[in-house]
Design a protein around this motif. Sequence first.
Motif, PDB file in Angstrom:
ATOM      1  N   MET A 179       4.140   5.792  -5.439  1.00  0.00           N
ATOM      2  CA  MET A 179       4.125   5.815  -6.900  1.00  0.00           C
ATOM      3  C   MET A 179       2.990   6.689  -7.440  1.00  0.00           C
ATOM      4  SD  MET A 179       6.837   4.457  -7.773  1.00  0.00           S
ATOM      5  CE  MET A 179       6.582   4.568  -9.517  1.00  0.00           C
ATOM      6  N   ASP A 180       1.871   6.739  -6.736  1.00  0.00           N
ATOM      7  CA  ASP A 180       0.776   7.606  -7.175  1.00  0.00           C
ATOM      8  C   ASP A 180       1.216   9.073  -7.122  1.00  0.00           C
ATOM      9  OD1 ASP A 180      -1.903   8.347  -7.942  1.00  0.00           O
ATOM     10  OD2 ASP A 180      -2.209   8.923  -5.853  1.00  0.00           O
ATOM     11  N   HIS A 181       1.880   9.469  -6.044  1.00  0.00           N
ATOM     12  CA  HIS A 181       2.355  10.858  -5.945  1.00  0.00           C
ATOM     13  C   HIS A 181       3.460  11.149  -6.962  1.00  0.00           C
ATOM     14  CE1 HIS A 181       0.373  12.904  -2.562  1.00  0.00           C
ATOM     15  NE2 HIS A 181       0.136  11.673  -2.133  1.00  0.00           N
ATOM     16  N   TYR A 182       4.242  10.134  -7.300  1.00  0.00           N
ATOM     17  CA  TYR A 182       5.306  10.316  -8.284  1.00  0.00           C
ATOM     18  C   TYR A 182       4.726  10.470  -9.696  1.00  0.00           C
ATOM     19  CZ  TYR A 182       9.485   9.282 -11.079  1.00  0.00           C
ATOM     20  OH  TYR A 182      10.512   9.335 -11.988  1.00  0.00           O
ATOM     21  N   LYS A 183       3.778   9.610 -10.041  1.00  0.00           N
ATOM     22  CA  LYS A 183       3.204   9.638 -11.391  1.00  0.00           C
ATOM     23  C   LYS A 183       2.154  10.738 -11.566  1.00  0.00           C
ATOM     24  CE  LYS A 183       4.007   4.760 -12.314  1.00  0.00           C
ATOM     25  NZ  LYS A 183       3.413   3.442 -12.539  1.00  0.00           N
ATOM     26  N   LEU A 224       0.836  -1.198   0.000  1.00  0.00           N
ATOM     27  CA  LEU A 224       0.000   0.000   0.000  1.00  0.00           C
ATOM     28  C   LEU A 224       0.874   1.253   0.000  1.00  0.00           C
ATOM     29  CD1 LEU A 224      -2.732   1.468   0.249  1.00  0.00           C
ATOM     30  CD2 LEU A 224      -2.493   1.230   2.732  1.00  0.00           C
ATOM     31  N   TYR A 225       1.891   1.281   0.854  1.00  0.00           N
ATOM     32  CA  TYR A 225       2.779   2.443   0.925  1.00  0.00           C
ATOM     33  C   TYR A 225       3.487   2.669  -0.409  1.00  0.00           C
ATOM     34  CZ  TYR A 225       2.212   3.142   5.969  1.00  0.00           C
ATOM     35  OH  TYR A 225       1.720   3.430   7.222  1.00  0.00           O
ATOM     36  N   SER A 238       5.503  16.273  -3.409  1.00  0.00           N
ATOM     37  CA  SER A 238       4.060  16.314  -3.639  1.00  0.00           C
ATOM     38  C   SER A 238       3.303  16.227  -2.318  1.00  0.00           C
ATOM     39  CB  SER A 238       3.660  15.162  -4.570  1.00  0.00           C
ATOM     40  OG  SER A 238       2.265  15.074  -4.720  1.00  0.00           O
ATOM     41  N   MET A 239       3.684  15.278  -1.485  1.00  0.00           N
ATOM     42  CA  MET A 239       3.028  15.094  -0.187  1.00  0.00           C
ATOM     43  C   MET A 239       3.224  16.312   0.712  1.00  0.00           C
ATOM     44  SD  MET A 239       4.072  11.191   0.646  1.00  0.00           S
ATOM     45  CE  MET A 239       3.876   9.895  -0.565  1.00  0.00           C
ATOM     46  N   MET A 240       4.449  16.844   0.717  1.00  0.00           N
ATOM     47  CA  MET A 240       4.762  17.990   1.571  1.00  0.00           C
ATOM     48  C   MET A 240       3.939  19.202   1.180  1.00  0.00           C
ATOM     49  SD  MET A 240       6.676  21.067   1.753  1.00  0.00           S
ATOM     50  CE  MET A 240       7.716  20.943   0.337  1.00  0.00           C
ATOM     51  N   THR A 241       3.832  19.495  -0.120  1.00  0.00           N
ATOM     52  CA  THR A 241       3.066  20.673  -0.532  1.00  0.00           C
ATOM     53  C   THR A 241       1.599  20.519  -0.147  1.00  0.00           C
ATOM     54  OG1 THR A 241       2.809  19.809  -2.798  1.00  0.00           O
ATOM     55  CG2 THR A 241       4.618  21.367  -2.408  1.00  0.00           C
ATOM     56  N   GLN A 242       1.066  19.319  -0.248  1.00  0.00           N
ATOM     57  CA  GLN A 242      -0.311  19.088   0.183  1.00  0.00           C
ATOM     58  C   GLN A 242      -0.468  19.338   1.678  1.00  0.00           C
ATOM     59  OE1 GLN A 242      -1.428  15.050  -1.202  1.00  0.00           O
ATOM     60  NE2 GLN A 242      -3.184  16.131  -2.048  1.00  0.00           N
ATOM     61  N   ALA A 243       0.493  18.862   2.450  1.00  0.00           N
ATOM     62  CA  ALA A 243       0.394  18.932   3.912  1.00  0.00           C
ATOM     63  C   ALA A 243       0.501  20.361   4.450  1.00  0.00           C
ATOM     64  CB  ALA A 243       1.474  18.061   4.551  1.00  0.00           C
ATOM     65  N   ILE A 244       1.285  21.220   3.795  1.00  0.00           N
ATOM     66  CA  ILE A 244       1.525  22.544   4.381  1.00  0.00           C
ATOM     67  C   ILE A 244       0.568  23.619   3.883  1.00  0.00           C
ATOM     68  CG2 ILE A 244       3.938  22.011   4.837  1.00  0.00           C
ATOM     69  CD1 ILE A 244       4.622  23.955   2.471  1.00  0.00           C
TER      70      ILE A 244
END
Length: 144
Positions: A15-19, A9-10, A74-80
């Motif tokens: 890969m979803d955030h990468y693609k 799952l991880y 990608s994850m970081m920009t979403q989180a902040i």
Amino acid sequence: MSFNNLDTLYRQVIMDHYKNPRNRGSLEEDTVQIQMNNPTCGDRIELSLKVEDGKVTDAKFEGEGCSISMSSASMMTQAIKGQEIETALELANIFSDMMQGKEYDDSIDLGDIEALQGVSKFPARIKCATLAWKAMEKGLKEQN
């Protein structure tokens, strides 16, 4: 959920955030611009942050790098986005602790970011995962 299922799952989340990166692009006016690179592996990021009234109102990134580096950005920009500067910096501290395999405040929902916790087992990849976070910290600290 078994360890193997969680690991799968991880990997899928990474890969979803990468693609399909979230917040890819740049911001133009009245923004904090930070460029950083990881000369060891060639990852590079250009982070754009819009800060208004002590909050990160928008965040975007451009760059090139491995799946860990780009998905982390990608994850970081979403989180902040929408967070107070202090909260964004606290998230960076929690992420740093997670990458170093330290105990961290798990009362804060990290969402997709938790998918990166396995990177801590691969010291050579930690710099890939933390590049965007270091850029964000630098930009916000210079902003204050």
